[in-house]
Design a protein around this motif. Sequence first.
Motif, short mmCIF file in Angstrom:
data_model
loop_
_atom_site.label_atom_id
_atom_site.label_comp_id
_atom_site.label_asym_id
_atom_site.label_seq_id
_atom_site.Cartn_x
_atom_site.Cartn_y
_atom_site.Cartn_z
N HIS A 163 0.85 -1.18 0.00
CA HIS A 163 0.00 0.00 0.00
C HIS A 163 0.89 1.24 0.00
CE1 HIS A 163 -3.47 -2.53 0.97
NE2 HIS A 163 -2.61 -3.23 1.70
N ALA A 164 0.27 2.37 -0.35
CA ALA A 164 1.04 3.62 -0.39
C ALA A 164 1.22 4.17 1.02
CB ALA A 164 0.32 4.63 -1.26
N HIS A 165 2.43 4.59 1.36
CA HIS A 165 2.69 5.08 2.71
C HIS A 165 3.50 6.38 2.70
CE1 HIS A 165 1.11 1.36 4.23
NE2 HIS A 165 2.07 0.62 3.72
N THR A 166 3.60 6.97 3.88
CA THR A 166 4.43 8.17 4.09
C THR A 166 5.04 8.07 5.49
OG1 THR A 166 2.83 9.57 5.27
CG2 THR A 166 2.63 9.51 2.87
N HIS A 210 4.22 8.87 12.24
CA HIS A 210 3.31 7.84 11.74
C HIS A 210 3.06 8.04 10.26
CE1 HIS A 210 -0.23 10.57 11.55
NE2 HIS A 210 0.26 11.12 12.64
N CYS A 211 2.50 7.02 9.64
CA CYS A 211 2.12 7.10 8.24
C CYS A 211 0.87 7.97 8.14
CB CYS A 211 1.84 5.70 7.71
SG CYS A 211 1.20 5.70 6.03
N HIS A 212 0.80 8.78 7.07
CA HIS A 212 -0.36 9.67 6.94
C HIS A 212 -1.16 9.38 5.67
CE1 HIS A 212 -2.77 13.13 7.94
NE2 HIS A 212 -1.98 13.44 8.95
N GLU A 218 -6.47 3.30 9.53
CA GLU A 218 -5.93 1.97 9.29
C GLU A 218 -4.41 2.01 9.16
OE1 GLU A 218 -7.28 -0.43 5.96
OE2 GLU A 218 -6.45 -2.18 6.98
N HIS A 219 -3.91 3.03 8.45
CA HIS A 219 -2.46 3.07 8.25
C HIS A 219 -1.72 3.24 9.58
CE1 HIS A 219 -1.81 3.04 3.81
NE2 HIS A 219 -3.12 3.12 3.89
N ILE A 220 -2.37 3.90 10.53
CA ILE A 220 -1.74 4.01 11.85
C ILE A 220 -1.94 2.71 12.64
CG2 ILE A 220 -1.73 5.25 14.05
CD1 ILE A 220 -2.57 7.76 12.50
N GLY A 223 0.26 -0.36 12.35
CA GLY A 223 1.58 -0.45 12.96
C GLY A 223 2.61 0.56 12.49
N LEU A 224 2.21 1.46 11.60
CA LEU A 224 3.19 2.41 11.05
C LEU A 224 3.31 3.64 11.95
CD1 LEU A 224 2.20 1.98 7.32
CD2 LEU A 224 4.42 1.37 8.31
N TYR A 225 4.00 3.49 13.06
CA TYR A 225 4.20 4.61 13.99
C TYR A 225 5.41 4.31 14.88
CZ TYR A 225 1.48 1.22 16.72
OH TYR A 225 1.02 0.06 17.30
CU LIG Z 1 0.44 3.81 5.43
#
Ligand SMILES: [Cu+2]
Length: 420
Positions: A163-166, A210-212, A218-220, A223-225
């Motif tokens: 998925h796309a992340h930041t 964290h991912c935005h 969901e992106h947070i 686990g993206l933090y």
């Molecule tokens: Cu993400």
Amino acid sequence: MPSQDYSQAAKLSERLEQRLVDSIESDFKTTRRAVLGGLGLAGSAVLTGIGRADSDESHGPGDDSHGNFGAAGEYRDTDFDPHEFLYQFNTGRGEQENVPQDIYEENGRTVREFTFQAVDTTVTIAPGIEFPAWAYNGQVPGPTIRAVEGDLIRVTFENLGRHAHTIHPHLRNLNPNMDGVPTNGPGVLNTGDSFTYEWIAQPAGSHFYHCHSLPLKEHIHRGLYGAIVIDPDPERVAEKPEEYCEFHRSQITDELRADLVAEAKSRNHEYPENDAVNEMVMVMNGFDTNFDGDNEVYAVNTRAFAYGVGQTDGKGNWQAGETKRPIQIDKNQRHRVYLINAIEFDLINSFHTHSQFFDYYDHGTTLLPTNRTVDTVMQCQAQRGIIELDYSNHDSGLYMFHAHQSEFAELGWMSFFEVV
Ligand SMILES: [Cu+2]
């Protein structure tokens, strides 16, 4: 020192843990697989490149615009140790094997450089319970970054997930292109894309990244933090003490200035004064194992009851590899917790100590406490702070600490300090 019988505490941890595992196992939707212990993978989170296809797909239609290309890489967290994570700060000096990093000078500024990779993986959240996570460098929480106020943090981010992340840092960031949001700079990074973020380390404090990407929750929650700790610069504190307390510059006495500088040195990992402090990172998190928008498991640093009580000889000698063991507290030391609330789906979380009252620094941006002599602090989502603990007058033994959302405590966020 008299040895103590911890069997009651061990029974409680065991009972709560079993109840939690049973409740999740009865839910057929839960992604579960056997614990992959003893695979002999070196270090925590080795990039295996196995490319396991994650069978869980909780996204709604229309959310797959960034495509499902299959995992480009996978880390395993079977060796993730919440006790190790507590003390793992990445300052650019190569502290963590799975976090490529460097430290150097550039244009008169210290640069701390890191490589982060987002991957799809599974993380162990309770015995035998695996959660399909999206994770920076294969671990949840992501690696803790630590810098000194004014440094440049340079993070080369590669997205190896599906998925796309930041990466969005909660810092005072003067360049909108570096904010890590879909609307600015490079926007979201699709599978295979990379970008180098640059952030000035400011202000001093206990921060969050964290991912935005959307859907944000969901992106947070996946686990993206992680944590960013910015140490105050004592020289800057001496020059601008009013920025680190609630007093006006005209009210700053020589004594107050000296106190603030001393506190700053105790927080700055490059000063010997900091060596005397036992510093820990605690990221409060939760896991929605059946993706119904409600958490089933709560934890500090991902593993339910990780700081509970398991096998012991009653003298604080914990069995090797045992996750369930209290955090040892040397009563003669000063203790500092960088506390972060990374929870989703619940509005607040909290930290409560038994038999102890502590000082709290909201966001850690001041060098004087914002709350004195409290035994419970509340944090809303993404709120952070610093807790300073003193057990010098306490008898040895187990002291509980937990979320005082009592439901969270029973579902994993229940822990002990073992004062020795
Ligand atoms: Cu993400």
